[in-house]
Design a protein around this motif. Structure first.
Motif, PDB file in Angstrom:
ATOM      1  N   ALA A  45       0.829  -1.209   0.000  1.00 13.93           N
ATOM      2  CA  ALA A  45       0.000   0.000   0.000  1.00 13.93           C
ATOM      3  C   ALA A  45       0.860   1.255   0.000  1.00 13.93           C
ATOM      4  CB  ALA A  45      -0.933   0.002   1.208  1.00 13.93           C
ATOM      5  N   ILE A  82      -8.982  -4.848   4.193  1.00 13.92           N
ATOM      6  CA  ILE A  82      -9.535  -3.566   3.757  1.00 13.92           C
ATOM      7  C   ILE A  82     -10.883  -3.318   4.425  1.00 13.92           C
ATOM      8  CG2 ILE A  82     -10.353  -2.243   1.769  1.00 13.92           C
ATOM      9  CD1 ILE A  82      -8.265  -3.783   0.095  1.00 13.92           C
ATOM     10  N   ASN A 197      -6.921   3.987   3.101  1.00  9.81           N
ATOM     11  CA  ASN A 197      -7.906   3.078   2.516  1.00  9.81           C
ATOM     12  C   ASN A 197      -7.820   3.076   0.995  1.00  9.81           C
ATOM     13  OD1 ASN A 197     -10.328   1.794   4.335  1.00  9.81           O
ATOM     14  ND2 ASN A 197      -9.337   3.499   5.375  1.00  9.81           N
ATOM     15  N   LEU A 200      -4.735   0.924   0.126  1.00 10.88           N
ATOM     16  CA  LEU A 200      -4.989  -0.506   0.324  1.00 10.88           C
ATOM     17  C   LEU A 200      -5.909  -1.048  -0.768  1.00 10.88           C
ATOM     18  CD1 LEU A 200      -5.440  -0.651   4.207  1.00 10.88           C
ATOM     19  CD2 LEU A 200      -3.675  -1.845   2.889  1.00 10.88           C
ATOM     20  N   ALA A 201      -6.963  -0.297  -1.086  1.00 11.48           N
ATOM     21  CA  ALA A 201      -7.892  -0.744  -2.129  1.00 11.48           C
ATOM     22  C   ALA A 201      -7.207  -0.810  -3.489  1.00 11.48           C
ATOM     23  CB  ALA A 201      -9.102   0.186  -2.190  1.00 11.48           C
TER      24      ALA A 201
END
Length: 204
Positions: A45, A82, A197, A200-201
């Motif tokens: 990430a 996630i 986020n 990570l996504a």
């Protein structure tokens, strides 16, 4: 994430690090074990973030954030991790919104402050609604194997998270005009978690 990155300086990172430390101490429970999977996910990430943001989220920040939820140590795949990160973010948004609502109760009607707080409250509610959609998308994601009706593209997952930028920035601008330091600090923390986020996504 260029719009968000404008507002996240090194000061914001320091503020959020302090917030995370305080939350961890306040929880009173033992910290979850840092697993190799968490470290690898955060490494990926943070590397992904460097493509999008001149002030990238670090691997250490990612791990520290995930450690706020004991379920992180049990996560075996990115979808689960996630989902946990989104839950952490939603918790931060709800807490920040609660303080906005509290200040609104003590604010005189018909003032610029009342208007800014009212808009910010709506902005935070919008963020939670969008994150609920993103959470469902990530849970159900299996990759596109055929046409548009046969699954999502992986790029649609971070794009969903990125949609919270607009209400986040709208709230930030209102709080900035008020010079409400505590609310701004919480808003910075929320923004850093939004970026995390997104990163990570982006690794799915």
């Amino acid at each position: 994430m260029s719009a968000t990155s404008i507002f996240f300086s090194a000061i914001a990172i320091m503020l959020l690090s302090t917030t995370i430390a305080a939350e961890s101490s306040a929880s009173g429970g033992a910290k979850p074990k840092v697993t190799n999977f968490m470290v690898e996910a955060c490494k990926n990430a943070s590397m992904k973030n460097k493509i999008y943001d001149p002030n990238p989220i670090t691997q250490e920040f990612c791990v520290s954030t995930l450690m706020l939820d004991n379920r992180s140590a049990e996560a075996k795949d990115l979808h689960s991790l996630i989902h946990i990160a989104i839950d952490i973010l939603k918790g931060q948004v709800v807490a920040a919104n609660g303080n906005v609502k509290q200040m609104l109760q003590d604010t005189k009607n018909g003032t610029a402050t009342m208007r800014a707080l009212s808009y910010c409250m709506v902005d935070y509610d919008r963020m939670v609604s969008i994150l609920n959609i993103c959470d469902t998308m990530i849970k159900e994601y299996h990759g596109r194997k055929g046409g548009a009706n046969d699954g999502l593209l992986s790029s649609e997952l971070p794009a969903c998270v990125e949609r919270v930028d607009k209400p986040f920035i709208d709230c930030w601008l209102g709080l900035l005009a008020m010079e409400a330091k505590k609310l701004l600090d919480e808003n910075f923390a929320v923004g850093m978690s939004v970026t995390l986020n997104f990163c990570l996504a982006s690794t799915i």
